[in-house]
Design a protein around this motif. Structure first.
Motif, short mmCIF file in Angstrom:
data_model
loop_
_atom_site.label_atom_id
_atom_site.label_comp_id
_atom_site.label_asym_id
_atom_site.label_seq_id
_atom_site.Cartn_x
_atom_site.Cartn_y
_atom_site.Cartn_z
N PRO A 538 55.42 78.77 11.21
CA PRO A 538 54.15 79.51 11.26
C PRO A 538 54.39 81.01 11.33
O PRO A 538 55.45 81.48 11.72
CB PRO A 538 53.51 79.00 12.56
N LYS A 539 53.37 81.77 10.95
CA LYS A 539 53.46 83.22 11.04
C LYS A 539 53.16 83.70 12.45
O LYS A 539 53.59 84.78 12.85
CB LYS A 539 52.47 83.85 10.05
N ILE A 540 52.42 82.89 13.19
CA ILE A 540 52.12 83.20 14.59
C ILE A 540 52.63 82.05 15.45
O ILE A 540 52.31 80.88 15.19
CB ILE A 540 50.60 83.38 14.81
N LEU A 541 53.43 82.36 16.44
CA LEU A 541 54.05 81.34 17.28
C LEU A 541 53.64 81.54 18.73
O LEU A 541 53.65 82.67 19.24
CB LEU A 541 55.58 81.41 17.15
N ILE A 542 53.26 80.43 19.37
CA ILE A 542 52.87 80.47 20.78
C ILE A 542 53.80 79.57 21.57
O ILE A 542 53.90 78.37 21.29
CB ILE A 542 51.41 80.01 20.96
N ASN A 568 59.99 88.84 12.02
CA ASN A 568 58.88 88.73 11.08
C ASN A 568 57.87 87.64 11.47
O ASN A 568 57.20 87.07 10.63
CB ASN A 568 59.39 88.46 9.66
N ARG A 569 57.81 87.34 12.78
CA ARG A 569 56.89 86.32 13.27
C ARG A 569 56.23 86.85 14.54
O ARG A 569 56.91 87.26 15.48
CB ARG A 569 57.64 85.02 13.58
N THR A 570 54.93 86.90 14.57
CA THR A 570 54.22 87.35 15.76
C THR A 570 54.27 86.23 16.80
O THR A 570 53.84 85.10 16.54
CB THR A 570 52.75 87.68 15.43
N THR A 571 54.77 86.57 17.97
CA THR A 571 55.03 85.53 18.98
C THR A 571 54.40 85.92 20.32
O THR A 571 54.49 87.07 20.75
CB THR A 571 56.54 85.33 19.18
N PHE A 572 53.76 84.91 20.93
CA PHE A 572 53.23 85.05 22.28
C PHE A 572 53.97 84.08 23.18
O PHE A 572 54.04 82.88 22.89
CB PHE A 572 51.73 84.75 22.31
N ILE A 573 54.55 84.62 24.26
CA ILE A 573 55.37 83.81 25.14
C ILE A 573 54.81 83.84 26.57
O ILE A 573 54.57 84.92 27.12
CB ILE A 573 56.83 84.30 25.17
#
Length: 627
Positions: A538-542, A568-573
């Protein structure tokens, strides 16, 4: 008025709109029309038999006395003239007397009618079962699809056992109604009409005498129906409670045994079963009283017919055969009349079951596609929170005025105490819930303006407690990607540091795990879930505390893989281990629903705030030195 109050207000009220809506699941099938035709044939055959028996009795009496055959009117007359040509043909062929030929043909016709009735009834019941299965299949699928479409807020207010009861026992009840109740209902109405017509054509005076008891039977049936109607809904609801208690105990069996609460749970389950038992016993008492009462009232009618009809036979106004035929008609009329209680209760049960099913189907979907929503085809990964507020109940705000602009490829770590709003924060991004105020945008587009499926297609999620399906490891990893190749699955598993473990299993990637992945450790489950998200690419990773159940060495190995994959991946951790987020572009510290601190690790460590204190505490607990 709350949904529960509306539900309680509707208990026991038979609703024709609900009934007609239920019927829409079976009416489109052509097999239902075939069943109606077959019911007409079986009813006609059922009506012919008493008339033929009456003709035979009159025939035998005439032959024994040497008088001419005196045929009764109505259906008896019809049966006589239908079978007379066959009788003449047989006597001419066999050279016997016409009277004896008629007796043979009329008697043999009863066997033919019984055989035809058996064949048609077999076809009728077989087709009825098929169409009932089709209708219940459609309803079960519609219910399941509505459950899949429901928002998370819906499940926050529902018990799993209640939903399971509606998807299983309630649908099974409707299946039985479609198969037997509907067929029996139509057959009963048609039989009553045709038998009543036959009785009137035989002797209208005798019909009036027999009808004396009909109002009494209908009054008893109405009283019975009004009494049991509210009980059936209570029975269905209580069964849902029992299913909920059972489901919770089986799911939490380790907690039950760990706290030595088996005895408590046994008593709790027994108490719910006792309520269910009590309601059913009360209904059994009512049913046991109604059935004999209906039989007693019917018997009074039969006695009145025999007395009045016998007097007419003695006076020469009625033949013995006609009296016998009338008596048989009356017994056939009383049978469906006595069944009215059973059919009424089945209709009421089906209505109550369909009402519970439609309550789920009609439940408001809080998060849904707006009219004209666009497909989100390509995503760069920019995520913007624009004065976002959120509340679960519309009153108490969990998140307050969140402003955040995350550029494509950046990593944002979210920290905070329990109840600070971390999980709510990440649940808003894939639209598990919608913001109460403000907006969340992906690449500048309000996520409420795009379709939910296209949005979630670009988002990968790894939960703190990942759900593993009771299927193979290969299917678990490829769950979010259709037609994934084994090479791609292995690549994702290698990146999540789970491939060596899987390859060492006897069946490798075709190894089946137990329910909820019971055969896997906590760390293995999370690595399978990480592999599932990585395969989706995915382009956005949670990542919701996705390394909480792994040891320090495994976390380090996973982090090495993530360091490459986060590019190159928007990530929320969300994580409790601060050492794993030191490289994050942003670190957000939530407090009381708002952002109290924001910055890089170095920036936050220069301030004497919440983050610095958390970091100092954790480093000290792990035996670290300077920071």
């Amino acid at each position: 008025m709350s949904p529960l109050q509306q539900q309680e207000r509707g208990l026991g009220q038979f609703s024709w709109p609900i009934f007609m809506r239920m019927m829409r699941y079976i009416l489109p099938y052509w097999e239902l029309k075939a069943i109606m035709v077959l019911i007409v044939f079986t009813t006609v055959l059922s009506v012919l038999s008493p008339a033929i028996i009456g003709d035979i009795v009159d025939m035998v009496e005439s032959l024994s006395s040497g008088a001419e055959i005196n045929v009764g009117g109505g259906v008896e007359d019809l049966a006589y003239f239908v079978l007379l040509p066959f009788s003449k043909w047989l006597t001419g062929l066999a050279g016997m007397r016409i009277n004896y030929g008629m007796l043979l043909v009329f008697s043999f016709s009863l066997i033919v009618i019984a055989a035809l009735d058996g064949l048609i009834t077999y076809a009728e019941r077989y087709i009825s079962t098929v169409v009932a299965q089709k209708a219940s299949f459609d309803m079960r699928n519609a219910l399941y699809n509505s459950l899949l479409d429901q928002s998370f807020s819906f499940y926050d207010q529902q018990r799993t056992g209640q939903l399971m009861a509606r998807a299983t026992s309630d649908i099974n009840m409707l299946e039985r109604f479609f198969d037997m109740g509907l067929r029996q209902g139509v057959s009963t109405v048609l039989l009553v009409a045709m038998v009543f017509y036959s009785m009137v054509t035989l002797n209208w005076e005798l019909t009036l005498v027999s009808m004396i008891v009909v109002p009494l039977i209908f009054a008893a049936t109405l009283k019975y129906s009004r009494t049991v109607s509210p009980m059936w809904r209570t029975v269905r609801d209580q069964l849902g409670v029992i299913t909920s208690v059972l489901q919770e105990n089986l799911t939490g069996i380790r907690v039950v045994r760990g706290f030595n609460r088996e005895s408590y749970e046994e008593h709790k389950f027994a108490a719910e079963c006792e309520k269910y038992f009590g309601i059913n016993v009360t209904m059994a008492k009512l049913r046991s009283f109604f059935m004999p009462l209906a039989t007693l009232i019917s018997s009074v009618g039969l006695v009145a017919v025999l007395w009045y009809g016998g007097n007419q036979v003695i006076a020469g106004a009625l033949s013995i055969g006609s009296l016998v035929a009338f008596y048989l008609y009356l017994t056939r009329l009383m049978q469906p009349v006595r069944m009215l209680g059973f059919l009424t209760s089945m209709f009421v049960r089906a209505n109550a079951a369909s009402e519970r099913v439609f309550e789920i189907m009609d439940a408001k979907v809080d998060v849904h596609d707006k009219e004209g929503a666009q497909e989100l085809k390509t995503v760069e990964g920019r995520v913007t929170f624009d004065d976002a507020w959120f509340s679960y109940d519309g009153k108490n705000m969990v998140l307050r005025g969140i402003d955040l602009d995350v550029k494509p490829g950046q990593t944002v770590a979210i920290l905070g105490a329990t109840g600070s709003g971390k999980s709510s924060f990440i649940n808003l991004i894939p639209r598990f819930y919608d913001v109460t105020r403000g907006a969340i945008r992906v690449d500048g587009a309000d996520i409420r303006d795009v379709t939910i499926k296209s949005l979630r297609k670009h988002i990968g999620i790894v939960r703190q407690d990942p759900f593993i399906f009771s299927t193979t490891l290969r299917e678990n990893i490829s769950y979010g990607v259709e037609d994934a190749t084994l090479d791609k699955i292995r690549e994702a598993a290698a990146q999540a540091k789970i491939d060596e473990y899987i390859e060492g299993l006897p069946d490798g990637y075709d190894t089946k795990v137990g329910e909820r992945g019971v055969t896997l450790s906590g760390g293995q489950k999370q690595r399978v879930a990480i592999a599932r998200a990585l395969l989706k690419n995915p382009k956005i990773l949670i990542l919701d505390d996705s390394t909480s159940s792994v040891d320090t060495q495994t976390e380090y190995e996973i982090q090495l893989a993530l360091d490459e994959l986060l590019e190159n991946r928007t990530t929320f951790i969300i994580t409790q281990r601060l050492s794993s987020i030191k490289k994050a572009d942003y670190i957000l510290v939530l407090d009381n629903g708002g952002i109290s601190e924001k910055g890089t690790h170095e920036e936050l460590m220069r301030h004497d705030g919440i983050y610095r204190k958390l970091y100092q505490t954790q480093v000290a607990a792990e035996g670290g030195g300077a920071f």
